[in-house]
Design a protein around this motif. Sequence first.
Motif, PDB file in Angstrom:
ATOM      1  N   LYS A 310      31.620  37.841  43.369  1.00 64.67           N
ATOM      2  CA  LYS A 310      31.381  37.934  41.920  1.00 64.67           C
ATOM      3  C   LYS A 310      30.954  36.589  41.348  1.00 64.67           C
ATOM      4  O   LYS A 310      30.046  36.512  40.521  1.00 64.67           O
ATOM      5  CB  LYS A 310      32.653  38.414  41.209  1.00 64.67           C
ATOM      6  N   MET A 311      31.619  35.513  41.814  1.00 68.55           N
ATOM      7  CA  MET A 311      31.340  34.180  41.280  1.00 68.55           C
ATOM      8  C   MET A 311      29.919  33.734  41.614  1.00 68.55           C
ATOM      9  O   MET A 311      29.251  33.072  40.824  1.00 68.55           O
ATOM     10  CB  MET A 311      32.318  33.174  41.875  1.00 68.55           C
ATOM     11  N   THR A 312      29.471  34.082  42.819  1.00 68.57           N
ATOM     12  CA  THR A 312      28.175  33.570  43.282  1.00 68.57           C
ATOM     13  C   THR A 312      27.083  34.631  43.161  1.00 68.57           C
ATOM     14  O   THR A 312      25.990  34.454  43.686  1.00 68.57           O
ATOM     15  CB  THR A 312      28.274  33.133  44.759  1.00 68.57           C
ATOM     16  N   ARG A 313      27.412  35.741  42.502  1.00 66.54           N
ATOM     17  CA  ARG A 313      26.498  36.880  42.327  1.00 66.54           C
ATOM     18  C   ARG A 313      25.867  37.317  43.642  1.00 66.54           C
ATOM     19  O   ARG A 313      24.647  37.247  43.828  1.00 66.54           O
ATOM     20  CB  ARG A 313      25.401  36.535  41.313  1.00 66.54           C
ATOM     21  N   GLY A 314      26.736  37.696  44.580  1.00 64.53           N
ATOM     22  CA  GLY A 314      26.218  38.356  45.778  1.00 64.53           C
ATOM     23  C   GLY A 314      26.323  37.597  47.077  1.00 64.53           C
ATOM     24  O   GLY A 314      25.923  38.122  48.104  1.00 64.53           O
ATOM     25  N   ARG A 315      26.892  36.352  47.049  1.00 62.97           N
ATOM     26  CA  ARG A 315      27.054  35.670  48.340  1.00 62.97           C
ATOM     27  C   ARG A 315      28.420  36.022  48.936  1.00 62.97           C
ATOM     28  O   ARG A 315      29.341  36.403  48.224  1.00 62.97           O
ATOM     29  CB  ARG A 315      26.890  34.157  48.161  1.00 62.97           C
ATOM     30  N   ARG A 316      28.525  35.911  50.260  1.00 59.43           N
ATOM     31  CA  ARG A 316      29.748  36.360  50.934  1.00 59.43           C
ATOM     32  C   ARG A 316      30.349  35.258  51.798  1.00 59.43           C
ATOM     33  O   ARG A 316      29.624  34.429  52.341  1.00 59.43           O
ATOM     34  CB  ARG A 316      29.434  37.546  51.845  1.00 59.43           C
ATOM     35  N   ILE A 317      31.691  35.302  51.948  1.00 61.63           N
ATOM     36  CA  ILE A 317      32.374  34.389  52.878  1.00 61.63           C
ATOM     37  C   ILE A 317      32.359  35.036  54.264  1.00 61.63           C
ATOM     38  O   ILE A 317      32.052  34.409  55.266  1.00 61.63           O
ATOM     39  CB  ILE A 317      33.841  34.141  52.455  1.00 61.63           C
ATOM     40  N   PHE A 318      32.714  36.324  54.295  1.00 58.95           N
ATOM     41  CA  PHE A 318      32.751  37.079  55.557  1.00 58.95           C
ATOM     42  C   PHE A 318      31.540  37.999  55.606  1.00 58.95           C
ATOM     43  O   PHE A 318      30.977  38.337  54.566  1.00 58.95           O
ATOM     44  CB  PHE A 318      34.033  37.928  55.634  1.00 58.95           C
ATOM     45  N   LYS A 319      31.186  38.423  56.818  1.00 61.78           N
ATOM     46  CA  LYS A 319      30.071  39.367  56.921  1.00 61.78           C
ATOM     47  C   LYS A 319      30.407  40.621  56.129  1.00 61.78           C
ATOM     48  O   LYS A 319      29.557  41.221  55.501  1.00 61.78           O
ATOM     49  CB  LYS A 319      29.809  39.712  58.398  1.00 61.78           C
ATOM     50  N   MET A 320      31.679  41.028  56.176  1.00 61.02           N
ATOM     51  CA  MET A 320      32.167  42.139  55.370  1.00 61.02           C
ATOM     52  C   MET A 320      33.689  42.086  55.311  1.00 61.02           C
ATOM     53  O   MET A 320      34.331  41.705  56.289  1.00 61.02           O
ATOM     54  CB  MET A 320      31.711  43.488  55.963  1.00 61.02           C
ATOM     55  N   HIS A 326      34.444  42.202  59.535  1.00 69.04           N
ATOM     56  CA  HIS A 326      33.735  40.948  59.826  1.00 69.04           C
ATOM     57  C   HIS A 326      33.555  40.810  61.345  1.00 69.04           C
ATOM     58  O   HIS A 326      32.460  40.511  61.829  1.00 69.04           O
ATOM     59  CB  HIS A 326      34.540  39.778  59.258  1.00 69.04           C
ATOM     60  N   PHE A 327      34.653  41.055  62.074  1.00 72.41           N
ATOM     61  CA  PHE A 327      34.579  40.895  63.527  1.00 72.41           C
ATOM     62  C   PHE A 327      33.745  41.992  64.179  1.00 72.41           C
ATOM     63  O   PHE A 327      33.046  41.746  65.153  1.00 72.41           O
ATOM     64  CB  PHE A 327      35.991  40.809  64.124  1.00 72.41           C
ATOM     65  N   GLU A 328      33.814  43.192  63.613  1.00 78.54           N
ATOM     66  CA  GLU A 328      32.974  44.283  64.135  1.00 78.54           C
ATOM     67  C   GLU A 328      31.512  43.893  64.008  1.00 78.54           C
ATOM     68  O   GLU A 328      30.716  44.063  64.925  1.00 78.54           O
ATOM     69  CB  GLU A 328      33.201  45.543  63.315  1.00 78.54           C
TER      70      GLU A 328
END
Length: 359
Positions: A310-320, A326-328
């Motif tokens: 939400k803060m970065t409008r669409g960037r992610r820390i984990f793949k999901m 994320h590991f999958e």
Amino acid sequence: MLYHLLYPLHTSISAFNVFRYITFRTIYASLTAFLICFVLGPWVIRKLHKMQIGQFIQEDGPKTHQKKAGTPTMGGTLIIFSVVVSTLLWTNLTNFYIWIILLVTIGFAGIGFIDDYLMLVKKRNKGLSARNKFLLQIIIAAIAGSLVWSEPEFNTIVTIPFFKNISPDLGWGYIIFAVFVIVGASNAVNLTDGLDGLAIGPVIIASVTYMVFAYVAGHIKFSNYLQINYIASCGETAIFCGALAGAGLGFLWFNSYPAQVFMGDVGSLPLGGALGTISVITKQEFLLAIVGGLFVMEALSVIFQVGFFKMTRGRRIFKMAPLHHHFELKGWAEPKVIVRFWIIAIALALISMSTLKLR
Ligand code: 57M
């Protein structure tokens, strides 16, 4: 029930004296719950298939999940049924804490059931609104917290693992704290329930750990020796923990990869709620963050991911998020993620057991 029916006969049949012992009843509560799940499992799965209670799979998830479409869900009804029957059979039913745990377990199962039912009627992967689900959980947890708080034997002092000298008294604030623990645990287990056996494995591990803590806390000599809070009637909750572990094993038989059934919210919400309530009753609330560290990790991955997204409008820390996805997406095979997460859960349970000595 068996305790009330058979123990009084020990004067004429001395073998029935064994019903006095919490250890004996815990073992048989586990076996009873396991057998109910194991024996009824195939029938329940067939029924769920017939009623077409199959899982809808969201398209935005990992692609490997598409092949799971139609796997029957709501297998949690079987877990909860086994736990409740076994608990009623083997515990001392005059024990106040047992009824509190049953209230939360059955209440949260009811919320999960409504959620799953709505999902299946609407045939989409959304059931009760998150707000309503949360509100209902808070109401039930607040009733449980208030009942525990009003019990004269119960104190509102909390202990912090590894820090013997820090033990604040929360007073009536304990009710809010209890709600946070119970509702938090319930939702964290729910978020973890996204791969075959991923949630039920650590639930079994946490139940066995709390079984030990409940037994020790309810035993005057052991609790004094290990310097943990003595709570006279808390020992009986070890029997509930045993039933939970037994039912979990029975369910895992069918939920292990590749799963023949998922538990649904009717399973994940009450399992987490029950663990939260046990941590409150045994006065090992903070310990749940270690025992259930895997659930905490999964929940935090969602909080950080959603916050950052939400803060970065669409960037992610984990793949999901949650973390297992994320590991999958990194290419780990599903069974590898599951077993590695179980290994972490076992290691965390061992660390939490060490708090019996390290403080
Ligand atoms: C329910 N439900 C599973 C099954 C199970 C805020 C957000 C992170 C919430 C989260 C969410 O909705 N979580 C709660 C997760 C679902 O399983 C059903 O649900 C029951 C438990 N409540 O018993 O009935 C799927 O999980 C798989 N599964 C197994 N084996 C099992 O034994 O393989 C379940 C049990 C099943 C099956 O595929 O269909 C679920 O994952 O939906 N949302 C998410 O988890 C979504 N994450 C997401 O959107 N992340 C975003 C951030 C920004 C929010 C991101 O990281 O980009 C993911 N879930 C799915 N697809 N399905 C991603 C997209």
